[in-house]
Design a protein around this motif. Structure first.
Motif, PDB file in Angstrom:
ATOM      1  N   ARG A  98       5.478 -26.861  52.574  1.00  0.00           N
ATOM      2  CA  ARG A  98       5.355 -25.625  51.780  1.00  0.00           C
ATOM      3  C   ARG A  98       6.567 -25.454  50.865  1.00  0.00           C
ATOM      4  O   ARG A  98       6.448 -25.065  49.697  1.00  0.00           O
ATOM      5  N   GLN A  99       7.741 -25.764  51.384  1.00  0.00           N
ATOM      6  CA  GLN A  99       8.953 -25.670  50.565  1.00  0.00           C
ATOM      7  C   GLN A  99       8.973 -26.745  49.480  1.00  0.00           C
ATOM      8  O   GLN A  99       9.436 -26.498  48.361  1.00  0.00           O
ATOM      9  N   ARG A 100       8.474 -27.928  49.801  1.00  0.00           N
ATOM     10  CA  ARG A 100       8.440 -29.009  48.811  1.00  0.00           C
ATOM     11  C   ARG A 100       7.569 -28.617  47.607  1.00  0.00           C
ATOM     12  O   ARG A 100       7.972 -28.785  46.446  1.00  0.00           O
ATOM     13  N   ILE A 101       6.401 -28.078  47.897  1.00  0.00           N
ATOM     14  CA  ILE A 101       5.503 -27.709  46.805  1.00  0.00           C
ATOM     15  C   ILE A 101       6.070 -26.535  46.017  1.00  0.00           C
ATOM     16  O   ILE A 101       5.992 -26.501  44.788  1.00  0.00           O
ATOM     17  N   LEU A 102       6.684 -25.572  46.713  1.00  0.00           N
ATOM     18  CA  LEU A 102       7.321 -24.454  46.013  1.00  0.00           C
ATOM     19  C   LEU A 102       8.376 -24.971  45.036  1.00  0.00           C
ATOM     20  O   LEU A 102       8.487 -24.474  43.910  1.00  0.00           O
ATOM     21  N   SER A 103       9.134 -25.988  45.442  1.00  0.00           N
ATOM     22  CA  SER A 103      10.190 -26.525  44.573  1.00  0.00           C
ATOM     23  C   SER A 103       9.612 -27.255  43.359  1.00  0.00           C
ATOM     24  O   SER A 103      10.293 -27.407  42.341  1.00  0.00           O
ATOM     25  N   MET A 104       8.363 -27.714  43.444  1.00  0.00           N
ATOM     26  CA  MET A 104       7.720 -28.412  42.337  1.00  0.00           C
ATOM     27  C   MET A 104       7.125 -27.458  41.299  1.00  0.00           C
ATOM     28  O   MET A 104       6.849 -27.861  40.171  1.00  0.00           O
ATOM     29  N   MET A 105       6.926 -26.206  41.688  1.00  0.00           N
ATOM     30  CA  MET A 105       6.189 -25.260  40.849  1.00  0.00           C
ATOM     31  C   MET A 105       7.016 -24.746  39.681  1.00  0.00           C
ATOM     32  O   MET A 105       8.242 -24.661  39.749  1.00  0.00           O
ATOM     33  N   ASN A 106       6.307 -24.393  38.614  1.00  0.00           N
ATOM     34  CA  ASN A 106       6.886 -23.636  37.510  1.00  0.00           C
ATOM     35  C   ASN A 106       6.552 -22.163  37.697  1.00  0.00           C
ATOM     36  O   ASN A 106       5.558 -21.814  38.352  1.00  0.00           O
ATOM     37  N   GLU A 107       7.352 -21.299  37.122  1.00  0.00           N
ATOM     38  CA  GLU A 107       7.073 -19.864  37.192  1.00  0.00           C
ATOM     39  C   GLU A 107       5.742 -19.552  36.512  1.00  0.00           C
ATOM     40  O   GLU A 107       5.412 -20.116  35.468  1.00  0.00           O
ATOM     41  N   GLY A 108       4.976 -18.660  37.125  1.00  0.00           N
ATOM     42  CA  GLY A 108       3.753 -18.169  36.497  1.00  0.00           C
ATOM     43  C   GLY A 108       2.517 -19.012  36.702  1.00  0.00           C
ATOM     44  O   GLY A 108       1.500 -18.800  36.028  1.00  0.00           O
ATOM     45  N   GLU A 109       2.551 -19.972  37.621  1.00  0.00           N
ATOM     46  CA  GLU A 109       1.378 -20.817  37.845  1.00  0.00           C
ATOM     47  C   GLU A 109       0.227 -20.034  38.486  1.00  0.00           C
ATOM     48  O   GLU A 109       0.441 -19.096  39.266  1.00  0.00           O
ATOM     49  N   ARG A 110      -0.976 -20.476  38.172  1.00  0.00           N
ATOM     50  CA  ARG A 110      -2.183 -19.981  38.844  1.00  0.00           C
ATOM     51  C   ARG A 110      -2.505 -20.966  39.970  1.00  0.00           C
ATOM     52  O   ARG A 110      -2.672 -22.162  39.726  1.00  0.00           O
ATOM     53  N   VAL A 111      -2.579 -20.460  41.196  1.00  0.00           N
ATOM     54  CA  VAL A 111      -2.719 -21.323  42.378  1.00  0.00           C
ATOM     55  C   VAL A 111      -3.994 -20.952  43.121  1.00  0.00           C
ATOM     56  O   VAL A 111      -4.331 -19.766  43.257  1.00  0.00           O
ATOM     57  N   ILE A 112      -4.681 -21.982  43.619  1.00  0.00           N
ATOM     58  CA  ILE A 112      -5.830 -21.764  44.513  1.00  0.00           C
ATOM     59  C   ILE A 112      -5.546 -22.491  45.822  1.00  0.00           C
ATOM     60  O   ILE A 112      -5.259 -23.692  45.831  1.00  0.00           O
ATOM     61  N   ASP A 113      -5.590 -21.750  46.914  1.00  0.00           N
ATOM     62  CA  ASP A 113      -5.465 -22.324  48.260  1.00  0.00           C
ATOM     63  C   ASP A 113      -6.864 -22.294  48.865  1.00  0.00           C
ATOM     64  O   ASP A 113      -7.364 -21.239  49.254  1.00  0.00           O
TER      65      ASP A 113
END
Length: 303
Positions: free
Chosen positions: A152-167
């Motif tokens: 979860r932390q790895r993916i958070l570190s890959m993200m850009n601000e403002g992304e639209r995410v679907i889980d």
């Protein structure tokens, strides 16, 4: 506990040198603590040697080797049905309130397990904290694993601000809540009503307003969510492949899909994935699952 032991009084300036020498000679008593006596150190030994005197020492408690278990908040989940071991685990930490054993594998469309209490309070519910995020968990009602906290932390570190995410398989919300800090919106879907109820509690507990909980089969998401996503989480390791078409249809070109799977070798699903529009495909080991299977994640950039 205080005990009488033979010891060698030595000047503090040569204490470490003497300790190492006694250790090499096999006469250092490692069950008792070395202590000071004025300018001297009293080094306990296992038998009388020249210059030894008898003094009182504090015993070093022997370390108990605990059975293997996974911790989720105040619950320890044993890998073996061992009631004696469970009592030892329960006593090993004040914050443990229950020790469980899984009587079944993950089963059914709601991905739940049956648990039996081996020690402590008769409950499958607990509170869990992960990187400052707080969760209500009930292991009998909804699947949860603390072992993916690093992912979860790895993916958070890959993200850009403002992304639209679907889980697509959100459970009680660990991925959704972890990623909400950078996302503009997270659509968090699960087919299990109990999981969604717990997710709603966890969203409120973490004071988040940009997560949209959805009770649905993930196959229906392309109809429910009409705008393309920047990032999709597919954490359904045993059954995720049938949902790939839906995931690709909801991902913008250049967007990323994180597909978690249980495999016998890391490239097992690569041939299937190459039938979809790919710009880039990487895979990485997450953890061992059984002697012949392990957990991997495929990081897919959509073409």
């Amino acid at each position: 506990m205080q005990v009488k032991r033979w010891c060698l009084p030595v000047d503090k300036s040569v204490g470490e040198q003497t300790r190492k020498q006694l250790l090499e000679e096999g006469v250092l008593d490692r069950l008792c603590r070395i202590r000071s006596d004025g300018d001297n150190l009293l080094i306990p030994v296992t038998k009388y040697i020249e210059g030894a005197v008898c003094e009182e020492f504090s015993c070093i408690p022997s370390k108990t080797v605990l059975p293997r278990f996974e911790q989720v908040g105040g619950i320890a989940i044993m890998q073996e049905d061992d009631k004696i071991g469970a009592e030892a685990v329960l006593a090993s930490k004040k914050t443990y309130h229950t020790v469980l054993f899984a009587d079944s594998a993950v089963e059914g469309p709601f991905r739940t397990k049956k648990f039996r209490v081996l020690a402590g309070i008769d409950t499958t519910a607990t509170e869990y904290t992960e990187y400052g995020r707080h969760f209500f968990i009930d292991l009998s009602l909804a699947y949860f694993s603390a072992r993916l906290s690093g992912e979860r932390q790895r993916i958070l570190s890959m993200m850009n601000e403002g992304e639209r995410v679907i889980d697509m398989f959100a459970g009680v919300g660990p991925f959704a809540i972890a990623l909400a800090g950078k996302a503009s919106v997270v659509y968090a879907c699960d087919i299990n009503p109990e999981a969604v109820i717990l997710m709603v509690r966890n969203i409120a507990k973490n004071h988040l307003t940009n997560i949209v909980p959805i009770l649905s089969d993930a196959m229906n998401l392309p109809v429910i969510i009409t705008q393309p996503a920047d990032r999709i989480i597919m954490n359904l390791p045993l059954h995720s492949i049938p949902f790939l078409e839906a995931a690709f249809s909801m991902t913008r070109p250049g967007g990323m899909i994180h597909l978690y799977a249980l495999v016998s070798h890391e490239e097992e699903y690569v041939p299937v994935l190459r039938t979809f529009p790919l710009k880039k495909l990487e895979h990485r080991y997450v953890r061992s699952y059984s002697p012949d299977r392990f957990h991997v994640v495929y990081d897919i950039i959509r073409g």
